[in-house]
Enzyme design. Structure first.
Site, PDB file in Angstrom:
ATOM      1  N   CYS A 126      34.469  59.943 -37.006  1.00 19.75           N
ATOM      2  CA  CYS A 126      33.933  59.295 -36.217  1.00 19.75           C
ATOM      3  C   CYS A 126      32.502  58.715 -36.895  1.00 19.75           C
ATOM      4  O   CYS A 126      32.123  59.541 -38.127  1.00 19.75           O
ATOM      5  CB  CYS A 126      32.523  60.359 -35.611  1.00 19.75           C
ATOM      6  SG  CYS A 126      30.999  60.127 -34.315  1.00 19.75           S
ATOM      7  N   CYS A 136      28.751  60.339 -37.674  1.00 20.85           N
ATOM      8  CA  CYS A 136      28.588  61.718 -38.042  1.00 20.85           C
ATOM      9  C   CYS A 136      30.030  62.437 -38.832  1.00 20.85           C
ATOM     10  O   CYS A 136      30.146  63.705 -39.355  1.00 20.85           O
ATOM     11  CB  CYS A 136      28.563  63.035 -36.735  1.00 20.85           C
ATOM     12  SG  CYS A 136      30.007  63.605 -35.990  1.00 20.85           S
ATOM     13  N   CYS A 174      31.633  61.533 -29.139  1.00 23.18           N
ATOM     14  CA  CYS A 174      31.925  62.245 -30.097  1.00 23.18           C
ATOM     15  C   CYS A 174      31.384  63.406 -29.488  1.00 23.18           C
ATOM     16  O   CYS A 174      30.096  63.328 -28.980  1.00 23.18           O
ATOM     17  CB  CYS A 174      31.524  61.357 -31.364  1.00 23.18           C
ATOM     18  SG  CYS A 174      31.317  63.166 -31.982  1.00 23.18           S
ATOM     19  N   CYS A 185      27.777  64.706 -31.950  1.00 26.71           N
ATOM     20  CA  CYS A 185      26.718  63.712 -32.739  1.00 26.71           C
ATOM     21  C   CYS A 185      26.120  63.341 -30.742  1.00 26.71           C
ATOM     22  O   CYS A 185      25.237  62.058 -30.500  1.00 26.71           O
ATOM     23  CB  CYS A 185      27.080  62.806 -33.583  1.00 26.71           C
ATOM     24  SG  CYS A 185      27.998  61.555 -33.665  1.00 26.71           S
ATOM     25  N   CYS A 241      40.476  54.320 -26.069  1.00 24.66           N
ATOM     26  CA  CYS A 241      40.555  52.437 -26.172  1.00 24.66           C
ATOM     27  C   CYS A 241      39.123  52.673 -26.543  1.00 24.66           C
ATOM     28  O   CYS A 241      38.211  53.260 -26.024  1.00 24.66           O
ATOM     29  CB  CYS A 241      40.517  51.567 -24.790  1.00 24.66           C
ATOM     30  SG  CYS A 241      40.385  49.701 -25.230  1.00 24.66           S
TER      31      CYS A 241
END
Ligand SMILES: [Zn+2]
Length: 129
Positions: free
Chosen positions: A45, A48, A93, A96, A116
């Site tokens: 991510c 984070c 995510c 976060c 995607c």
């Protein structure tokens, strides 16, 4: 002097990352730098740093965005998304809460799923030599 009132996210992220991760915008297709990345490693991510996808599950969907047929366990949260007059599943995510992209049920086997994901939402960590 006035304090900088911008929130942390805006300071931490590039404008492009901020728009995707925190404003749920979608980057233009074929614009992301990780689209054709074929190196072995992990996609984390951009917000984070939590690991989200393995390069083993990345495939070329032809959609113009990095695509994966599977996410790492418990690393993403799926949420119904009715925006833009479409019925889609948003991928977030789990750490976060940042917007990553969408999940579609037209991926390859073994899962039949296609995550995607915006390239701007990801940070690639190549496997250490
Ligand atoms: Zn995150």
């Amino acid at each position: 002097m006035l304090k900088n009132k911008k929130n942390n996210w805006e300071q931490k992220l590039t404008p492009k990352q901020y728009k995707v991760l925190r404003k749920k915008e979608t980057e233009p297709p074929f614009s992301g730098k990780l689209l054709y990345n074929k190196k072995k490693g992990v996609y984390a991510c951009a917000g984070c740093g939590q690991k989200l996808f393995s390069s083993k599950t990345k495939f070329d969907s032809g959609s113009g965005w990095p695509s994966f047929f599977k996410a790492l366990k418990n690393k993403v949260v799926l949420k119904p998304d009715h925006s833009h007059g479409m019925e889609r599943t948003e991928v977030i995510c789990s750490n976060c809460g940042s917007h990553l992209g969408h999940l579609f049920p037209d991926g390859p086997q073994p899962t039949g799923q296609r995550y995607c994901i915006n390239s701007a939402a990801l940070k690639f960590k190549s496997k250490s030599k």
